[in-house]
Design an enzyme around this catalytic site. Structure first.
Site, short mmCIF file in Angstrom:
data_model
loop_
_atom_site.label_atom_id
_atom_site.label_comp_id
_atom_site.label_asym_id
_atom_site.label_seq_id
_atom_site.Cartn_x
_atom_site.Cartn_y
_atom_site.Cartn_z
N ASP A 42 -8.09 3.47 -1.61
CA ASP A 42 -9.65 4.06 -1.02
C ASP A 42 -11.00 4.37 -1.20
O ASP A 42 -11.08 6.20 -1.47
CB ASP A 42 -8.75 4.83 0.04
N GLU A 49 2.32 4.42 -4.22
CA GLU A 49 2.82 5.81 -4.86
C GLU A 49 3.90 6.77 -5.23
O GLU A 49 4.40 7.47 -6.06
CB GLU A 49 1.30 6.89 -4.52
N ASP A 92 1.05 -1.02 -0.14
CA ASP A 92 0.59 0.41 -0.51
C ASP A 92 1.35 1.16 0.01
O ASP A 92 1.84 1.02 0.02
CB ASP A 92 -0.97 0.07 1.27
#
Ligand code: NAG
Length: 927
Positions: free
Chosen positions: A595, A522, A519
């Site tokens: 999300d 980015e 997770d």
């Protein structure tokens, strides 16, 4: 699983966070992110009119090394610069650009444009995305044709297609042979612009940009590239994820009837509570666009990992009096990098996908368990909680395969560790799940807590393995553990090191049934510009973060996936879910849409989002069932399970602040509805696994837009509400509260059978259907055969030896076809031929099972599984018995239900207990 609201940033920031918490219902923080006008390269490029900038011409066009090379020079001498406000004033007009065009097997043209070697620095070319053996598939061009007075050069591209380089101004065209009209073109509108690197001479605008208190130093000056690409004969364009949208086709972002819109942004970002409909960039980026129209499909891919902005231009956007019909113009703008672009000729949409997959790789074949249902939450508190949730699934007779642990399972967000109080016996815990055939997934993020007593941190700092800040120190950013550094996964050596951390010795408390979730890759940096890493941070090879940003998460995913591969000595297929992605991520695992929120609009947007991921290679993807943020009302949760059961990746997940929402918490009735939805998925697992096999060979995704299967049916081009699962099933989501009826368009050419009650519907028209609460509309296409397993167990692993059901939907000629693929579900033995792959053909009242493995392949996979039931839809009545060869055995034929649960109506001819083995050749004749 981020949220400024949950982050614990330094004190000063906390005040701001508190303010955000109090201030908002719809929480997307527009101001936190740059728009096009705040990005000089985007604003400049977007403001240009066609043919308004000095053009470039191709000179010295020749063949070298079997490819076309040329030099790009200014078409006319640049005007003398006078005013000081012209950003192009500092450019050195004498430096030329080098162009190269090469051709690959199967209809792929590659265009590369870069600065010549006299440039002050090498521009970044994205490594390790294109397949390593790509060059083996390059075609050696034997000749260039130059028809009219040397004004252009054309050459062979594929059967029926040629490529053309027009010299002045330079333009690239892909054409059907003998046709003057292109299929694809680049720089037809003269918008090509390439900012060359500079050596800093004086201070000023070009050397620095500011955004919300962050300064971005730009030691090499502005270095953006922009150009136009036109898709000819196109009705719609698709692709370029990731954006949230209720529309599958990309809507125009600029032009006469477009209200002010941002371009589609490709910049990997951790966006808190993203909007359900926005061109704004989310967690992953794939700069690949496809077009489709009645005449043909084509595609364009720009391998570039810097921030990209893409405009889809509505006809008439350039104020031209007669806008081009049947052509879609697009404008591509990137902050840095080089031109390394690929044109795909199609002409069928599946050809375009194969051409793209041919250069970026086919999706990895997942383990069978990963195709089943996953249960996740931030967070399952402790071992007791895990045991209780696990037991409750059994109590409520709901199958599931994987239980997930989010960040709170660690010792202070130090990944690869366990909280000793909450999870004192991780191996035992995994062992208990494994005893029921279940697996566990733990989270491992890229931010590494800056703490010398943490072995990972210590090792990486000693080895100098972190991304550096602009000053050359280890980059220090704020994330879940507080002050953190980030491994520089652009470097292959660091990826190797990272991969080692997944060995059983290194990851203490891990067992062979444990898999991984990446997770925040980015990467998410809570105190960074736009919640990510500063663009002037420095990577391996002196690469600026701005150049590699969109691929950071890809390299992290790659390293993790290779870690699991190593851990299993290359014999255990990795499962790694990643939030960030780039072109090629399909080779390393699974992605999801991040999300999302618990509302109906996001339920609707999940379908176009997943379809778009599938079109751009990422077949194994899904959206959080139930919605990550917020509390879904029970009706929404049930509808989400009913839809999610058809996503390629089927996982429920929820934010820490939400109420618990395991399937049994909403009363008996809702529990039964959710159980039924999960059962639908488990019964279809053999079909899904067969589709994953197809995706891993051809790149054709599991979940497909209707037009991929019905490319000639115009009604399907702009549908994002219904979708195909493989070639055989059509599913329509229910996206509104208390919806009573729904209109479903069933594509033309075939009739369709309702999957619950067997009712037949005509194709080529919309049907208004009543909506029931117990399922969403789903149909099987006439002419197809779908394999199922209808006995329910605790997990997919416990179904391995169960018998199959075949559902045969007959078409007008009383015929049908379908496939079944089976292997050990876990290892790579299938690569040596250890699998069963059958084609079932029904014609002339006879069902035949044929081996479709290549004749020469070795390897053997054996299975004693049999087919226990064959259901025929659309067979005229009168069947009496079935005779099976070899053996001349008989089986009973009677009317039976279509599903064993729910529907008790007798709708279909059923062959009972034919008990033929799936591994064998046989025929079954209906008499
Ligand atoms: C029926 O299905 C079979 C097998 O898929 C196919 O070969 C045949 O063309 C189809 N017939 C009609 C009328 O669609």
């Amino acid at each position: 699983m981020p949220s400024p609201a949950d982050r614990s940033p330094p004190i000063l920031l906390r005040v701001a966070v508190l303010f955000l918490l109090l201030s908002t219902a719809s929480a997307w923080k527009k101001d936190e992110f740059r728009n096009c006008d705040q990005s000089p390269f985007c604003k400049r490029a977007r403001g240009r009119k066609p043919h308004s900038i000095p053009s470039l011409s191709a000179a010295d066009v020749s063949l070298s090394d079997g490819a076309v090379s040329a030099r790009l020079l200014p078409s006319q001498p640049l005007r003398q610069n006078t005013a000081g406000d012209d950003p192009e004033a500092d450019r050195d007009p004498s430096r030329i650009l080098l162009l190269r065009l090469s051709v690959y097997q199967g209809g792929v043209l590659r265009l590369q444009i870069d600065e010549d070697p006299s440039a002050p620095r090498r521009r970044f070319q994205v490594p390790d995305v294109l397949l390593p053996d790509l060059d083996d598939h390059r075609l050696w061009l034997p000749r260039l044709s130059s028809p009219a007075a040397g004004s252009s050069s054309s050459f062979y591209l594929a059967d029926g297609f040629e490529a053309v380089l027009i010299h002045d101004p330079f333009e690239i065209q892909v054409r059907r042979k003998g046709s003057a009209e292109p299929v694809l073109s680049l720089n037809s509108l003269g918008l090509f612009d390439f900012e060359q690197l500079m050596v800093k001479k004086n201070d000023g605008e070009d050397w620095e940009e500011r955004f919300r208190g962050h300064t971005d130093t730009r030691p090499h000056g502005p270095q953006s590239i922009s150009f136009d690409v036109s898709f000819h004969g196109a009705d719609f364009v698709y692709g370029i994820p990731e954006h949230a949208s209720s529309s599958l086709a990309l809507r125009p972002t600029s032009g006469p009837d477009v209200e002010h819109s941002e371009p589609y942004r490709l910049f990997n970002l951790d966006v808190f509570e993203y909007l359900a409909d926005s061109p704004f960039g989310l967690y992953g980026s794939i700069p690949f666009m496809l077009s489709h129209g009645a005449r043909s499909s084509s595609g364009f891919f720009w391998l570039n990992a810097a921030e990209m902005q893409i405009d889809v231009l509505a006809p008439g956007w350039d104020d031209s009096a007669s806008p081009a019909k049947g052509r879609i113009d697009t404008l591509w703008m990137s902050e840095a990098g080089v031109v390394d672009a690929f044109f795909f000729v199609g002409p069928d949409p599946k050809d375009v996908l194969r051409q793209y997959i041919g250069i970026t790789g086919t999706p990895a074949m997942p383990q069978e368990f990963a195709v089943a249902y996953h249960q996740c939450r931030w967070n399952y508190r402790d071992e007791e909680d895990v045991a209780a949730v696990d037991a409750a699934f059994d109590e409520h007779d709901i199958p599931y395969d994987v239980l997930w642990l989010d960040i709170e399972h660690t010792d202070g967000k130090r990944y690869f560790t366990w909280d000793r109080v909450l999870f004192p016996n991780p191996k035992e815990m995994q062992g208990k799940l494994a005893a029921k055939g279940r697996h566990m997934v733990t989270i491992v993020d890229p931010h590494i807590k800056r703490d010398d007593s943490f072995y990972i941190y210590k090792e990486a700092s000693e080895k100098g393995y972190y991304v550096k800040d602009a000053m050359g120190k280890d980059f220090d950013g704020w994330c879940w553990p507080g002050s953190s550094s980030y491994p520089d996964v652009l470097n292959p050596e660091i990826r190797e090191w990272w991969a080692e951390k997944f060995s059983f010795q290194s990851y203490v408390g891990s067992t062979p049934s444990l898999y991984i979730w990446n997770d925040m890759n980015e990467p998410s940096v809570f105190n960074g510009p736009e919640i990510t890493m500063p663009r002037d941070a420095i990577h391996y090879g002196d690469v600026e973060h701005r150049e590699v940003h969109n691929a950071y998460g890809y390299y992290f995913h790659m390293a993790t996936s290779n870690g699991l591969l190593k851990r299993g000595n290359g014999m255990d297929r990795p499962f790694v879910l990643s939030r960030a992605f780039f072109a090629g991520s399909q080779r390393y695992g699974t992605v999801w849409t991040g999300d999302n929120s618990a509302n109906w609009d996001q339920l609707r947007a999940s379908v176009p989002m997943i379809l778009t991921l599938g079109l751009t290679g990422l077949s194994f993807s899904g959206a959080d069932v139930g919605g990550f943020f917020g509390n879904p009302e029970p009706e929404l949760l049930v509808r989400w399970y009913q839809l999610g059961a058809y996503y390629p990746f089927f996982r429920a997940h929820a934010h820490q602040d939400t109420k618990r929402r395991e399937p049994w918490l909403f009363g008996e009735h809702n529990t039964a509805l959710i159980r039924e939805a999960v059962h639908v998925r488990y019964s279809l697992l053999p079909y899904y696994y067969t589709l994953f096999r197809e995706a891993s060979v051809s790149g054709i995704p599991v979940m497909r837009p209707l037009w991929l299967e019905f490319p000639a049916d115009k009604e399907t081009y702009n549908t994002g509400e219904a979708f195909m699962v493989g070639p055989s099933l059509l599913v329509q989501g229910i996206y509104e509260k208390r919806q009573k009826s729904v209109s479903v368009y069933l594509p033309m050419g075939q009739s369709w059978y309702n999957m619950r009650n067997g009712a037949a519907y005509t194709g080529g028209i919309s049907h208004k259907l009543e909506v029931s609460e117990d399922s969403i509309p789903s149909f099987q296409k006439a002419g197809t055969i779908v394999p199922r397993k209808d006995r329910f167990r605790r997990s997919s692993t416990q179904m391995v030896n169960d018998p199959y059901t075949l559902v045969i939907a007959l078409n007008g000629s009383l015929a049908a076809e379908g496939e079944l693929y089976v292997d050990d579900g876990k290892s790579y033995d299938f690569e040596q031929g250890a699998y069963i792959h059958r084609r079932f053909i029904f014609a002339d009242c006879k069902l035949t099972s044929i081996d479709v493995r290549p004749a020469k392949i070795g390897g053997k996979f054996s299975s004693d599984c049999v087919i226990e039931r064959i259901i025929l839809l659309g067979l005229p009545s009168g069947a009496k018995k079935a005779v099976i060869e070899p053996g001349n055995r008989e089986a009973d034929v009677e009317l039976g239900p279509l599903t064993l649960r729910g529907g008790s109506s007798l709708v279909a001819v059923t062959v009972r207990k034919p008990n033929v083995r799936i591994a064998d050749d046989w025929t079954l004749r209906i008499l």
